[in-house]
Design a protein around this motif. Structure first.
Motif, PDB file in Angstrom:
ATOM      1  N   TYR A  41      34.963  23.443 -27.019  1.00 31.30           N
ATOM      2  CA  TYR A  41      36.149  24.287 -26.927  1.00 31.30           C
ATOM      3  C   TYR A  41      36.708  24.601 -28.302  1.00 31.30           C
ATOM      4  O   TYR A  41      36.977  25.763 -28.631  1.00 31.30           O
ATOM      5  N   LEU A  42      36.882  23.570 -29.130  1.00 29.81           N
ATOM      6  CA  LEU A  42      37.427  23.786 -30.468  1.00 29.81           C
ATOM      7  C   LEU A  42      36.493  24.667 -31.299  1.00 29.81           C
ATOM      8  O   LEU A  42      36.941  25.519 -32.066  1.00 29.81           O
ATOM      9  N   ASN A  43      35.188  24.466 -31.129  1.00 31.14           N
ATOM     10  CA  ASN A  43      34.226  25.282 -31.870  1.00 31.14           C
ATOM     11  C   ASN A  43      34.264  26.736 -31.406  1.00 31.14           C
ATOM     12  O   ASN A  43      34.119  27.661 -32.218  1.00 31.14           O
ATOM     13  N   ALA A  44      34.483  26.957 -30.094  1.00 31.28           N
ATOM     14  CA  ALA A  44      34.567  28.328 -29.586  1.00 31.28           C
ATOM     15  C   ALA A  44      35.754  29.061 -30.201  1.00 31.28           C
ATOM     16  O   ALA A  44      35.655  30.245 -30.549  1.00 31.28           O
ATOM     17  N   LEU A  45      36.885  28.374 -30.354  1.00 30.44           N
ATOM     18  CA  LEU A  45      38.049  28.988 -30.980  1.00 30.44           C
ATOM     19  C   LEU A  45      37.741  29.419 -32.412  1.00 30.44           C
ATOM     20  O   LEU A  45      38.140  30.494 -32.857  1.00 30.44           O
ATOM     21  N   GLU A  46      37.021  28.556 -33.125  1.00 26.61           N
ATOM     22  CA  GLU A  46      36.744  28.828 -34.538  1.00 26.61           C
ATOM     23  C   GLU A  46      35.634  29.866 -34.698  1.00 26.61           C
ATOM     24  O   GLU A  46      35.759  30.799 -35.505  1.00 26.61           O
ATOM     25  N   SER A  47      34.550  29.727 -33.953  1.00 28.66           N
ATOM     26  CA  SER A  47      33.414  30.643 -34.119  1.00 28.66           C
ATOM     27  C   SER A  47      33.764  32.064 -33.669  1.00 28.66           C
ATOM     28  O   SER A  47      33.181  33.033 -34.149  1.00 28.66           O
TER      29      SER A  47
END
Length: 226
Positions: A41-47
């Motif tokens: 989830y956190l990676n989806a926000l950043e990517s």
């Protein structure tokens, strides 16, 4: 005579992106199954670019390790130059600082971006005892001071975390959160039926305006989400 110094008990590292933390290191931490406090989830926000320096949410996640390099804790952390997307209204603080000639931004925030959901904002090594957690919190406090943010904020934390932070000499700001609970409505009209006539009329007018402007909503689950 050569002097020797002991290795620090806890080391800190800042990560520019959550993907810089390996899956193996993440799996050694206890996220308690929280669907939003997760690496994907956190990676989806950043990517996706939703969370970035350009949007005022610059990732600077703090990972703490023991002398052997094993993660002790992870603190999702963001350097912010505004207060949008937090759902904690500190505009009065920012305005007061501006009037006093004090810089309020950038500030450091540990939170789920755009998500006012209560949950652990620090992930511990699975099985880490209270003494170990206290040492980690003290190290975090020292590291935050070194990072020279104007202030540091933990947002939407559970009671246990609040108690641990109070023991570590953090100030506690009390606030209110309003939650809506479904008492058994099966459809939207069931909800409207509980309201006064004027409120029902206003809500229906607002929804009609959205339809006229071409807005529509879709519900996607699981693999339906790209």
């Amino acid at each position: 005579m050569k002097e020797t110094f002991p290795e620090p008990a806890i080391t800190c590292q800042l990560l520019d992106a959550i993907r810089d933390l390996s899956i193996q290191d993440w799996q050694s931490l206890d996220d308690s199954g929280h669907p939003l406090m997760s690496r994907p989830y956190l990676n989806a926000l950043e990517s996706s670019g939703v969370v970035s320096a350009g949007t005022g949410w610059q990732p600077c996640h703090l990972i703490l390790r023991d002398p052997g390099g094993t993660p002790l804790a992870l603190l999702p952390l963001y350097r912010k130059n505004h207060s949008y997307g937090e759902y904690i209204f500190d505009w009065a603080w920012a305005e007061a600082c501006e009037q006093a000639g004090i810089a309020y931004y950038p500030k450091l925030v540990s939170a789920l971006p755009f998500t006012p959901v209560t949950g652990a904002k620090i992930l511990w090594r699975t099985g880490l005892d209270k003494q170990g957690q206290a040492e980690v919190l003290e190290t975090i406090r020292t590291e935050i001071e070194r990072l020279a943010g104007t202030s540091f904020h933990w947002l939407f934390i559970p009671e246990k975390t609040a108690e641990a932070l109070a023991d570590a000499r953090w100030l506690h700001r009390h606030s209110l959160m309003f939650r809506w609970h479904n008492p058994g409505y099966r459809q939207f009209d069931d909800f409207l039926a509980e309201l006064r006539r004027k409120a029902r009329k206003n809500i229906r007018a607002e929804r009609r305006q959205l339809r006229q402007q071409g807005f529509r909503f879709e519900r996607l689950q699981g693999d339906e989400i790209s």
